[in-house]
Design a protein around this motif. Structure first.
Motif: not given
Length: 384
Positions: A86-98, A56-60
């Motif tokens: 959940r897996g897609r959210t993890v991938l998004w967080l890692e991609a955002r960090m990179a 939710i937070g990442e989407g907002v």
């Protein structure tokens, strides 16, 4: 050139840049604590991404900063409902960090390189940039200074677009969410069609009765008949206003119940209105109408209303036979009138289609058309 520089004039470019810089704030704090393990924040994001509310937070954030002002951003703001989410959210967080690392490096080092190229052209050599540490000062280095700035422009604009694309891919609606949205849209369309049928049946019936009564009163030239006709027009108009107010109330209040809609228990009102308009109505009702479920009884009322409206509009003052029977788990409704020469009047067949649609929605069937010298409307609606 103006088109090339246009992205620099858009606020979206800088909100996307801010979005990519946010993860670097956490990383910068962590490096101050433990510079030997700069990768630790990226590892910590794995269990964090498994928390449903994180999506939710990442989407907002993504909606506000990556696609500001867009109603249909293609980014979900719902919690993770499945392990796939959940897996897609993890991938998004890692991609955002990179992407944040690349953005931070570009925004810090590319301007430094541009400055050092100019400084080298002026005869000063700095050890801050390894590529220029062994360079021989020369004025030609000033010509290379715009290249890091162009690369910075490409990084800021390109990485922002890439982040938006990944957000739509990894934070976009799941299959279940898309299906739920499609079902909701279908329900809205069905509701709008139902309201359109309600208005067509109710207002169409009232206007037909009013036109028939007014024409009969003018032709009769009888004050007593005219008084009765005006009374019938007034009563029908009041009923139509009540139906209109109810339909408008449904439009204003999505949760308003439909229990106030008329049912076949109120069929006498329709029969009397048709009689007052000159039709000779012979009605026969068998079976316990009050036991018929609300949806079936309400749709049956509208089918009867539309059938009587068509008689008055297209046949005029003719004998009408109405049969309503409740038996063997079925509501059987039939309206018959003699076929006559067509009476001029509006109509495109939408009422007959509405009758068939109402019956089909309840799992029943309806027939409209000539039958043994009569015009027949026959509907069979299951009670269960």
């Amino acid at each position: 050139m103006a088109r090339f520089l246009r992205p620099l004039l858009r606020g979206t470019t800088y909100t996307r840049l801010l979005h990519l810089w946010v993860p670097m704030l956490i990383t910068a704090v962590w490096i101050l604590i433990s510079p030997e393990t700069p990768y630790a924040p990226a590892l910590a994001l794995i269990p964090v991404g498994l928390i449903p509310a994180v999506r939710i937070g990442e989407g907002v954030q993504a909606q506000l900063l990556l696609t500001p002002g867009k109603e249909d951003s293609g980014i979900s703001v719902a919690p993770s409902a499945t392990w796939r989410d959940r897996g897609r959210t993890v991938l998004w967080l890692e991609a955002r960090m990179a992407l944040g690392w690349v953005t931070a490096g570009s925004c810090v080092w590319l301007p430094i390189i541009a400055f050092q190229l100019i400084d080298t052209a002026r005869g000063h050599v700095s050890d801050d940039v390894p590529l220029l540490k062994e360079a021989t000062p020369h004025g030609w280095y000033a010509l290379l200074a715009p290249l890091p700035l162009i690369a910075l422009y490409a990084a800021v604009v390109g990485l922002g677009k890439l982040a938006t694309l990944l957000a739509r891919k990894l934070l976009g609606p799941s299959r279940a969410e898309r299906l739920a949205a499609l079902e909701e849209r279908t329900e809205q369309l069905l509701e709008r069609n139902r309201i359109a049928r309600e208005l067509h049946d109710s207002i169409g019936h009232a206007l037909t009765v009013a036109v028939v009564q007014a024409g009969a009163a003018r032709a009769a030239g009888d004050p007593e008949f005219t008084e009765r006709a005006l009374g019938a027009i007034e009563e029908t108009g009041r009923a139509a206003l009540e139906d209109l107010e109810r339909v408008l109330g449904v439009l204003r209040e999505a949760e308003r119940p439909v229990s106030s809609r008329p049912t076949l228990v109120d069929a006498d009102r329709l029969l009397e209105s048709a009689r007052a308009s000159g039709a000779k109505v012979d009605a026969e009702v068998t079976g316990p109408l009050e036991t018929v479920s609300g949806p079936v009884s309400r749709e049956g009322y509208r089918i009867l209303q539309e059938a009587l409206t068509n008689v008055l509009r297209h046949a005029g003052s003719v004998p009408v036979r109405v049969r309503i029977q409740v038996a063997d788990g079925t509501l059987d409704l039939e309206v018959r009138n003699p076929l006559t020469a067509a009476i001029p009047g509006p109509g495109r067949g939408s009422g007959l289609r509405g009758i068939r649609e109402r019956a089909a929605l309840l799992g029943g069937r309806a027939h409209t058309g000539p039958d043994e010298g009569d015009w027949q409307v026959h509907a069979e609606l299951p009670l269960g």
